[in-house]
Design an enzyme around this catalytic site. Structure first.
Site, PDB file in Angstrom:
ATOM      1  CB  CYS A 106      -0.916   0.018   1.226  1.00 29.16           C
ATOM      2  SG  CYS A 106      -1.965   1.492   1.243  1.00 29.16           S
ATOM      3  CB  SER A 110      -0.358   0.369   6.702  1.00 29.80           C
ATOM      4  OG  SER A 110      -1.463   0.942   7.386  1.00 29.80           O
ATOM      5  CB  CYS A 111      -4.811  -0.640   2.769  1.00 30.81           C
ATOM      6  SG  CYS A 111      -5.249   1.078   3.071  1.00 30.81           S
TER       7      CYS A 111
HETATM    8 FE    FE Z   1      -3.116   1.904   3.162  1.00 27.48          FE
END
Ligand code: FE
Length: 198
Positions: A106, A110-111
């Site tokens: 990501c 931080s997905c």
């Molecule tokens: Fe993210």
């Protein structure tokens, strides 16, 4: 007007900023501590990579499920009693082969598909990984211990708010014929992010 161009802006520490936000919630009668504890409990008990590992093991042993998973991941994982938050509108499952390595990042933050593969590791959130895996993927993977032959193609997938990815690793040939539960035991979070092979 004094010249402020050389003034250093000193930021509060992360802890101080978190405490300040918590104090504002408290002032308004909201209870961030309880929400945080509930999130921590979910992360420890329910959002675990063993979920994704079960999905992978099923895909390895059931070709019809594998096809459904690759067509519509979000619907297919429901068959295993797994779900994703409403805002994870799409689950795209990326099938690795001996000559193709899919990798997830990501670049914005931080997905991940966290209900399936767990919360992101610290290195996944680092600017270093997010910036470099896109431009120097082969080098970064090598630094992480995954040395791919030059003929292996690497595809890097950038997660968005509503599209989450999960890598379907290649099944190690020596595990063909194993029961599903035993197979799930060998599937790591890193392999579902694409920075490791099994
Ligand atoms: Fe993210």
């Amino acid at each position: 007007m004094p010249d402020q161009s050389h003034t250093h802006q000193v930021s509060a520490s992360v802890e101080q900023r978190a405490a300040a936000i918590e104090a504002v919630f408290d002032d308004r009668g909201m209870k961030p501590r309880e929400s945080v504890e509930e999130l921590e409990r979910l992360a420890d008990e329910q959002w675990v990579p063993q979920n994704g590992a079960r999905v992978v093991a099923r895909a390895w042993t059931d070709s019809a499920f594998r096809r459904r998973l690759l067509t519509n991941g979000r619907e297919a994982v429901l068959e295993l009693g797994l779900s994703m938050p409403a805002h994870h509108r799409h689950l795209v499952v990326l099938e690795n082969t001996l000559t193709l390595q899919n990798v997830i990042v990501c670049t914005l933050c931080s997905c991940t598909a966290f209900t399936l593969i767990g919360l992101p590791p610290d290195w996944y959130k680092d600017l270093e990984y997010r910036a470099r895996v896109v431009r120097q993927s082969r080098t970064v993977l090598g630094e992480m211990g995954l040395h791919l032959p030059p003929e292996t193609e690497i595809r890097v997938w950038d997660t968005t708010a509503d599209t989450r990815y999960m890598v379907l690793p290649v099944q190690p040939p020596e595990t063909v014929g194993w029961p599903e539960e035993k197979l799930a035991g060998i599937v790591s979070k890193d392999s579902m992010i694409g920075v490791a092979r099994l």
